[in-house]
Design a protein around this motif. Structure first.
Motif, mmCIF file in Angstrom:
data_model
loop_
_atom_site.group_PDB
_atom_site.id
_atom_site.type_symbol
_atom_site.label_atom_id
_atom_site.label_comp_id
_atom_site.label_asym_id
_atom_site.label_seq_id
_atom_site.Cartn_x
_atom_site.Cartn_y
_atom_site.Cartn_z
ATOM 1 N N GLN A 289 -11.819 -14.447 -7.878
ATOM 2 C CA GLN A 289 -11.995 -13.570 -6.731
ATOM 3 C C GLN A 289 -10.871 -12.540 -6.719
ATOM 4 O OE1 GLN A 289 -12.081 -16.337 -3.416
ATOM 5 N NE2 GLN A 289 -14.236 -16.842 -3.756
ATOM 6 N N PHE A 290 -11.170 -11.357 -7.277
ATOM 7 C CA PHE A 290 -10.173 -10.295 -7.373
ATOM 8 C C PHE A 290 -10.087 -9.508 -6.070
ATOM 9 C CE2 PHE A 290 -11.629 -10.843 -11.772
ATOM 10 C CZ PHE A 290 -10.424 -10.971 -12.439
ATOM 11 N N THR A 291 -8.873 -9.186 -5.661
ATOM 12 C CA THR A 291 -8.632 -8.181 -4.638
ATOM 13 C C THR A 291 -7.600 -7.208 -5.191
ATOM 14 O OG1 THR A 291 -6.943 -9.599 -3.600
ATOM 15 C CG2 THR A 291 -9.178 -9.676 -2.687
ATOM 16 N N ASN A 292 -7.834 -5.911 -4.978
ATOM 17 C CA ASN A 292 -6.972 -4.877 -5.548
ATOM 18 C C ASN A 292 -6.024 -4.358 -4.484
ATOM 19 O OD1 ASN A 292 -5.770 -2.757 -6.829
ATOM 20 N ND2 ASN A 292 -7.658 -1.710 -7.397
ATOM 21 N N ASP A 293 -4.743 -4.697 -4.633
ATOM 22 C CA ASP A 293 -3.710 -4.244 -3.702
ATOM 23 C C ASP A 293 -2.661 -3.416 -4.439
ATOM 24 O OD1 ASP A 293 -2.719 -4.148 -1.070
ATOM 25 O OD2 ASP A 293 -1.262 -5.716 -1.479
ATOM 26 N N THR A 294 -3.084 -2.717 -5.494
ATOM 27 C CA THR A 294 -2.145 -1.946 -6.314
ATOM 28 C C THR A 294 -1.829 -0.577 -5.735
ATOM 29 O OG1 THR A 294 -3.939 -0.998 -7.631
ATOM 30 C CG2 THR A 294 -2.973 -3.070 -8.420
ATOM 31 N N GLY A 295 -2.754 -0.025 -4.919
ATOM 32 C CA GLY A 295 -2.607 1.346 -4.460
ATOM 33 C C GLY A 295 -3.397 2.328 -5.294
ATOM 34 N N TYR A 296 -4.087 1.831 -6.316
ATOM 35 C CA TYR A 296 -4.905 2.706 -7.166
ATOM 36 C C TYR A 296 -6.104 1.927 -7.693
ATOM 37 C CZ TYR A 296 -1.719 0.346 -10.428
ATOM 38 O OH TYR A 296 -0.959 -0.583 -11.094
ATOM 39 N N ASP A 297 -7.146 2.671 -8.109
ATOM 40 C CA ASP A 297 -8.334 2.050 -8.694
ATOM 41 C C ASP A 297 -8.020 1.566 -10.101
ATOM 42 O OD1 ASP A 297 -9.513 2.948 -6.390
ATOM 43 O OD2 ASP A 297 -10.558 4.624 -7.339
ATOM 44 N N LEU A 298 -8.685 0.517 -10.522
ATOM 45 C CA LEU A 298 -8.527 0.055 -11.903
ATOM 46 C C LEU A 298 -9.786 -0.671 -12.345
ATOM 47 C CD1 LEU A 298 -7.975 -3.229 -11.608
ATOM 48 C CD2 LEU A 298 -5.648 -2.505 -11.190
ATOM 49 N N ASN A 299 -9.891 -0.890 -13.642
ATOM 50 C CA ASN A 299 -10.985 -1.650 -14.236
ATOM 51 C C ASN A 299 -10.438 -2.939 -14.829
ATOM 52 O OD1 ASN A 299 -12.488 0.584 -13.634
ATOM 53 N ND2 ASN A 299 -13.489 0.719 -15.607
ATOM 54 N N VAL A 300 -11.058 -4.062 -14.495
ATOM 55 C CA VAL A 300 -10.726 -5.331 -15.135
ATOM 56 C C VAL A 300 -11.564 -5.421 -16.401
ATOM 57 C CG1 VAL A 300 -10.727 -7.833 -14.927
ATOM 58 C CG2 VAL A 300 -10.178 -6.424 -12.933
ATOM 59 N N LYS A 301 -10.908 -5.433 -17.551
ATOM 60 C CA LYS A 301 -11.625 -5.379 -18.830
ATOM 61 C C LYS A 301 -11.930 -6.764 -19.383
ATOM 62 C CE LYS A 301 -10.857 -1.963 -21.531
ATOM 63 N NZ LYS A 301 -10.275 -1.011 -22.510
ATOM 64 N N SER A 302 -11.020 -7.716 -19.198
ATOM 65 C CA SER A 302 -11.267 -9.076 -19.689
ATOM 66 C C SER A 302 -10.329 -10.038 -18.989
ATOM 67 C CB SER A 302 -11.081 -9.162 -21.205
ATOM 68 O OG SER A 302 -9.720 -8.946 -21.555
ATOM 69 N N VAL B 179 -12.558 -2.113 -9.906
ATOM 70 C CA VAL B 179 -12.149 -2.648 -8.610
ATOM 71 C C VAL B 179 -11.346 -1.554 -7.921
ATOM 72 C CG1 VAL B 179 -11.128 -4.590 -7.381
ATOM 73 C CG2 VAL B 179 -11.882 -4.896 -9.730
ATOM 74 N N LYS B 180 -11.952 -0.903 -6.961
ATOM 75 C CA LYS B 180 -11.264 0.175 -6.269
ATOM 76 C C LYS B 180 -10.127 -0.376 -5.418
ATOM 77 C CE LYS B 180 -14.989 3.579 -6.111
ATOM 78 N NZ LYS B 180 -14.221 4.521 -6.971
ATOM 79 N N ASN B 181 -9.149 0.472 -5.146
ATOM 80 C CA ASN B 181 -8.025 0.053 -4.328
ATOM 81 C C ASN B 181 -8.509 -0.450 -2.976
ATOM 82 O OD1 ASN B 181 -5.255 -0.192 -3.498
ATOM 83 N ND2 ASN B 181 -5.545 1.688 -2.318
ATOM 84 N N GLY B 182 -8.053 -1.640 -2.609
ATOM 85 C CA GLY B 182 -8.452 -2.241 -1.351
ATOM 86 C C GLY B 182 -9.762 -2.982 -1.402
ATOM 87 N N ALA B 183 -10.451 -2.940 -2.541
ATOM 88 C CA ALA B 183 -11.762 -3.590 -2.663
ATOM 89 C C ALA B 183 -11.620 -4.956 -3.319
ATOM 90 C CB ALA B 183 -12.720 -2.708 -3.448
ATOM 91 N N VAL C 144 -7.340 -13.908 -7.152
ATOM 92 C CA VAL C 144 -6.425 -13.129 -7.986
ATOM 93 C C VAL C 144 -6.090 -11.844 -7.249
ATOM 94 C CG1 VAL C 144 -6.061 -11.984 -10.197
ATOM 95 C CG2 VAL C 144 -7.449 -14.069 -10.088
ATOM 96 N N LYS C 145 -4.869 -11.732 -6.765
ATOM 97 C CA LYS C 145 -4.425 -10.514 -6.098
ATOM 98 C C LYS C 145 -3.779 -9.605 -7.140
ATOM 99 C CE LYS C 145 -2.569 -10.741 -1.998
ATOM 100 N NZ LYS C 145 -3.498 -9.925 -1.182
ATOM 101 N N LEU C 146 -4.397 -8.451 -7.364
ATOM 102 C CA LEU C 146 -3.863 -7.472 -8.301
ATOM 103 C C LEU C 146 -2.851 -6.606 -7.560
ATOM 104 C CD1 LEU C 146 -7.251 -6.462 -9.960
ATOM 105 C CD2 LEU C 146 -5.524 -8.007 -10.889
ATOM 106 N N VAL C 147 -1.595 -6.652 -7.999
ATOM 107 C CA VAL C 147 -0.517 -5.923 -7.318
ATOM 108 C C VAL C 147 0.196 -5.021 -8.316
ATOM 109 C CG1 VAL C 147 -0.208 -7.735 -5.595
ATOM 110 C CG2 VAL C 147 1.130 -7.794 -7.708
ATOM 111 N N ASP C 148 0.933 -4.057 -7.778
ATOM 112 C CA ASP C 148 1.622 -3.075 -8.612
ATOM 113 C C ASP C 148 3.062 -3.501 -8.892
ATOM 114 O OD1 ASP C 148 1.784 -0.706 -10.084
ATOM 115 O OD2 ASP C 148 2.634 0.401 -8.391
#
Length: 446
Positions: A200-213, A263-267, A319-323
């Motif tokens: 369960q990904f959440t994007n808290d980086t401040g920018y959009d990104l793609n999870v590739k693998s 995964v857009k930022n905040g999504a 999984v919290k994606l952070v910067d």
């Protein structure tokens, strides 16, 4: 992905038995009049196992084991396409009762009526497995011999996949009961022979990104005879039952081809896949790696707080994606006549000491997006998750237990001559960030 919800274990009594017949709940023959004084009519209620007790304890910082209830099991692919029950008494197969759901769709449960001789009975239950797969083809008259070594048979499970084959997930179980005049039903379950994982990904980086693998370490590979046909149950809990000869490797799931999933930022983004039951080796806990498309820092790594995956587990991993990223700079010191050697792996997960002596581990925190080193942060706690030998003076791998110096932001300790390992969790709080970032580190003394 599970453990048996209802595991019935009874004391066995020895009684003589006669052959019997079976019929289904929707049969025109309701089995009336078939029972003799030494037999009794029973309903076999067979269901796919639907619950998994939580094994992880305490604060697991984003890794949880969820109860597998009906809303979690997919109605297509994760249920029974077909099933059969082998009834054994006095060491002989007394009957094999089969059902095929190909015409009316896979089932979560079914009921079969049969007549069973009174006394101790063992029920081997299978779903999405053929009789030929396990040496039971051609057995049509009873009593019959159970294949030699049946309880210790191995099976091929191709569990490392993002989707289930048309045949469904293989399931199996062994249960015992004592049949008497009062026995009306016998509840049986089949346990899925692979585990289900949801990230369960959440994007808290401040920018959009793609999870590739995504990659999990030390997963039992798909191969012939990789796991045991029957589950292993300890204290009413299913535990891994893997062939000692089975091999293991990193399992990588590629997301949406080469493009990855955005995964857009905040999504948020959920992804599900399946794996074979496995045990972590190096380090002693599974490591999850996430590859993204952002900049040169493409890999995000976390040591999970669980070290085994059993069949039919349902693992939910937030999984919290952070910067931010945390790195540790190792520093070793030369004592008289002693030169500690420190091999530090590139993934910043495992530090291996070849000798003994004093060491410092200096922490650094960086922003991923621009590689800027941050100074406004602090460590809120350092915890030993596991140690082997156990954490105790003059026993474990340390002569001086590691401590954290907040002034220098350094972990200081003294490695002993004793071999072993220790798993530590370091919790980092960055100023202005509303959550703690856990960093897990394994230290090994060879």
């Amino acid at each position: 992905m599970t453990h048996a919800k209802n595991i019935f274990t009874y004391m066995l009594a020895l009684f003589s038995t006669l052959a019997f017949t079976g019929c289904f709940e929707d049969s025109n023959d309701d089995c009336q009049g078939q029972a003799e004084s030494s037999k009794t009519q029973v309903e076999l209620r067979l269901a796919a196992s639907a619950s998994s007790p939580t094994r992880a304890s305490g604060n697991n910082n984003g890794v949880t084991r969820a109860t597998w209830v009906d809303t979690n099991a997919a109605p297509e692919g994760e249920m029974m396409h077909n099933c059969f029950v082998v009834i054994v008494q006095n060491g002989k197969i007394q009957n094999i009762i089969e059902r095929d759901f190909s015409t009316d769709g896979e089932k979560e449960s079914t009921v079969m009526k049969t007549v069973v001789a009174k006394g101790a009975a063992t029920f081997y239950s299978f779903a999405n497995i053929s009789r030929a797969d396990i040496g039971l083809e051609g057995i049509n008259s009873f009593p019959a011999e159970l294949p030699a070594g049946f309880d210790n048979m191995y099976y091929k499970v191709d569990g490392n996949t993002s989707s289930i084959s048309a045949n469904g997930i293989p399931m199996s179980n062994k249960q015992t009961a004592t049949i008497d005049d009062n026995t009306r039903t016998v509840s049986l379950e089949v346990i899925r022979m692979m585990a289900k994982v949801q990230l369960q990904f959440t994007n808290d980086t401040g920018y959009d990104l793609n999870v590739k693998s995504v990659t999990l370490t030390d997963i039992t590979e798909n191969a012939a005879n990789n796991v045991s046909l029957l589950p292993k149950i300890e204290a009413n809990e299913v535990v891994p039952n893997i062939n000692d000869a089975a091999t293991y490797a990193d399992f990588t799931l590629t997301m949406n081809g080469t493009d990855g999933k955005e995964v857009k930022n905040g999504a948020a983004l959920n992804t599900t896949f399946y794996v074979n039951e496995s045990v972590a080796h190096t380090p002693k806990y599974f490591v999850l790696s996430i590859n993204t498309n952002k900049g040169t820092v493409t890999k995000r790594i976390a040591m999970t707080k669980w070290n085994r995956i059993a069949r039919n587990d349902y693992l939910i991993i937030p999984v919290k994606l952070v910067d931010y990223r945390i790195e540790i700079e190792p520093q070793v010191f030369t004592a008289i006549g002693v030169k500690p050697e420190l091999n530090y792996s590139d993934d910043r997960i495992t530090a291996t000491f070849k000798s003994y002596g004093e060491f410092h581990l200096k922490l650094h925190v960086y922003k991923r997006s621009n590689n800027e080193e941050l100074t406004a942060w602090r460590v809120t706690g350092v915890t030993t998750l596991e140690a082997n030998p156990a954490e105790a003076e003059d026993v474990w791998i340390y002569d001086d237990e590691p401590t954290y110096d907040s002034r220098t932001k350094t972990i200081e300790g003294y490695i002993s001559p004793r071999k072993g390992y220790a798993i530590h969790e370091i919790n980092v709080q960055i100023d202005g960030v509303g959550y703690v970032i856990p960093y897990r580190l394994q230290i090994i003394k060879d």
